[in-house]
Design a protein around this motif. Sequence first.
Motif, PDB file in Angstrom:
ATOM      1  N   GLU A  16      37.563  38.536  38.296  1.00  0.00           N
ATOM      2  CA  GLU A  16      35.670  37.907  37.986  1.00  0.00           C
ATOM      3  C   GLU A  16      34.251  38.770  39.178  1.00  0.00           C
ATOM      4  O   GLU A  16      34.087  38.937  38.307  1.00  0.00           O
ATOM      5  CB  GLU A  16      35.275  37.000  37.799  1.00  0.00           C
ATOM      6  N   VAL A  17      34.822  38.727  40.611  1.00  0.00           N
ATOM      7  CA  VAL A  17      34.135  39.117  41.759  1.00  0.00           C
ATOM      8  C   VAL A  17      34.020  40.817  41.260  1.00  0.00           C
ATOM      9  O   VAL A  17      32.641  40.966  42.137  1.00  0.00           O
ATOM     10  CB  VAL A  17      34.622  38.811  42.526  1.00  0.00           C
ATOM     11  N   ASN A  18      34.873  41.196  41.179  1.00  0.00           N
ATOM     12  CA  ASN A  18      34.900  42.569  40.998  1.00  0.00           C
ATOM     13  C   ASN A  18      34.315  43.452  40.263  1.00  0.00           C
ATOM     14  O   ASN A  18      33.409  44.577  39.759  1.00  0.00           O
ATOM     15  CB  ASN A  18      36.132  43.389  41.086  1.00  0.00           C
ATOM     16  N   ARG A  19      34.195  42.470  38.685  1.00  0.00           N
ATOM     17  CA  ARG A  19      33.735  43.010  37.876  1.00  0.00           C
ATOM     18  C   ARG A  19      32.065  41.784  37.681  1.00  0.00           C
ATOM     19  O   ARG A  19      31.335  43.531  37.032  1.00  0.00           O
ATOM     20  CB  ARG A  19      33.850  41.822  36.316  1.00  0.00           C
ATOM     21  N   SER A  20      31.430  42.043  38.408  1.00  0.00           N
ATOM     22  CA  SER A  20      29.941  41.600  38.464  1.00  0.00           C
ATOM     23  C   SER A  20      29.604  42.358  39.415  1.00  0.00           C
ATOM     24  O   SER A  20      29.801  42.738  40.820  1.00  0.00           O
ATOM     25  CB  SER A  20      29.690  40.732  38.932  1.00  0.00           C
ATOM     26  N   SER A  21      28.244  43.115  39.433  1.00  0.00           N
ATOM     27  CA  SER A  21      27.419  43.887  40.440  1.00  0.00           C
ATOM     28  C   SER A  21      26.373  43.803  40.133  1.00  0.00           C
ATOM     29  O   SER A  21      25.364  44.304  40.775  1.00  0.00           O
ATOM     30  CB  SER A  21      27.667  45.886  38.941  1.00  0.00           C
ATOM     31  N   ASP A  22      26.088  42.707  39.859  1.00  0.00           N
ATOM     32  CA  ASP A  22      24.646  41.773  40.346  1.00  0.00           C
ATOM     33  C   ASP A  22      24.634  41.536  41.527  1.00  0.00           C
ATOM     34  O   ASP A  22      23.039  41.049  41.843  1.00  0.00           O
ATOM     35  CB  ASP A  22      24.228  41.255  38.727  1.00  0.00           C
ATOM     36  N   PHE A  23      25.552  40.939  41.899  1.00  0.00           N
ATOM     37  CA  PHE A  23      25.314  39.973  43.270  1.00  0.00           C
ATOM     38  C   PHE A  23      26.639  40.777  43.907  1.00  0.00           C
ATOM     39  O   PHE A  23      27.424  41.015  43.827  1.00  0.00           O
ATOM     40  CB  PHE A  23      25.985  38.742  42.209  1.00  0.00           C
ATOM     41  N   VAL A  24      26.664  39.539  45.144  1.00  0.00           N
ATOM     42  CA  VAL A  24      27.236  40.177  46.887  1.00  0.00           C
ATOM     43  C   VAL A  24      27.565  38.975  47.195  1.00  0.00           C
ATOM     44  O   VAL A  24      27.445  37.995  47.128  1.00  0.00           O
ATOM     45  CB  VAL A  24      27.191  41.311  47.342  1.00  0.00           C
ATOM     46  N   TYR A  25      29.289  38.708  46.325  1.00  0.00           N
ATOM     47  CA  TYR A  25      29.947  37.204  46.755  1.00  0.00           C
ATOM     48  C   TYR A  25      30.914  37.614  48.428  1.00  0.00           C
ATOM     49  O   TYR A  25      31.381  38.413  48.735  1.00  0.00           O
ATOM     50  CB  TYR A  25      31.562  37.487  45.591  1.00  0.00           C
ATOM     51  N   THR A  26      30.632  36.522  48.768  1.00  0.00           N
ATOM     52  CA  THR A  26      31.629  36.483  50.143  1.00  0.00           C
ATOM     53  C   THR A  26      32.500  35.319  49.347  1.00  0.00           C
ATOM     54  O   THR A  26      32.494  33.945  49.101  1.00  0.00           O
ATOM     55  CB  THR A  26      30.715  36.231  50.861  1.00  0.00           C
ATOM     56  N   VAL A  27      34.319  35.932  49.533  1.00  0.00           N
ATOM     57  CA  VAL A  27      34.943  34.518  49.487  1.00  0.00           C
ATOM     58  C   VAL A  27      35.308  34.571  50.530  1.00  0.00           C
ATOM     59  O   VAL A  27      36.527  34.975  51.213  1.00  0.00           O
ATOM     60  CB  VAL A  27      35.371  34.910  48.091  1.00  0.00           C
ATOM     61  N   THR A  28      35.841  32.366  50.770  1.00  0.00           N
ATOM     62  CA  THR A  28      36.402  32.539  51.653  1.00  0.00           C
ATOM     63  C   THR A  28      37.292  31.114  51.320  1.00  0.00           C
ATOM     64  O   THR A  28      37.479  30.541  50.126  1.00  0.00           O
ATOM     65  CB  THR A  28      35.813  31.602  52.833  1.00  0.00           C
ATOM     66  N   LEU A  29      38.260  30.631  52.254  1.00  0.00           N
ATOM     67  CA  LEU A  29      39.664  30.009  52.075  1.00  0.00           C
ATOM     68  C   LEU A  29      39.874  29.269  53.440  1.00  0.00           C
ATOM     69  O   LEU A  29      40.263  29.914  54.077  1.00  0.00           O
ATOM     70  CB  LEU A  29      40.909  31.042  51.652  1.00  0.00           C
TER      71      LEU A  29
END
Length: 92
Positions: free
Chosen positions: A27-40
């Motif tokens: 899902e993160v890679n599919r979206s080109s409208d936003f920049v995501y930072t995934v933390t764990l």
Amino acid sequence: MTVKDRDPGVDGDEGLMPRMLTRLFEEVNRSSDFVYTVTLQYLQVYLEQIYDLLPDSPEGAEVALRIREDKSGLMVENAKTTVLTNSQDALK
């Protein structure tokens, strides 16, 4: 359900964590409208105590952490946060 693979490489036999992380990054890679930072943060709750499963040292895993509230909500004090760039980062 398992956290890790029972038989690595066998389709449909992945545990909960690998499937969830794979889907999240799809899902993160599919979206080109936003920049995501995934933390764990990987925590264990046992006998009403919270432990960090990603400590910086072996001794850190033995220290119970505290929950506290700040302006943004509840947080676990001193829990290590790791930035992920893909699903495999979390499974190492």
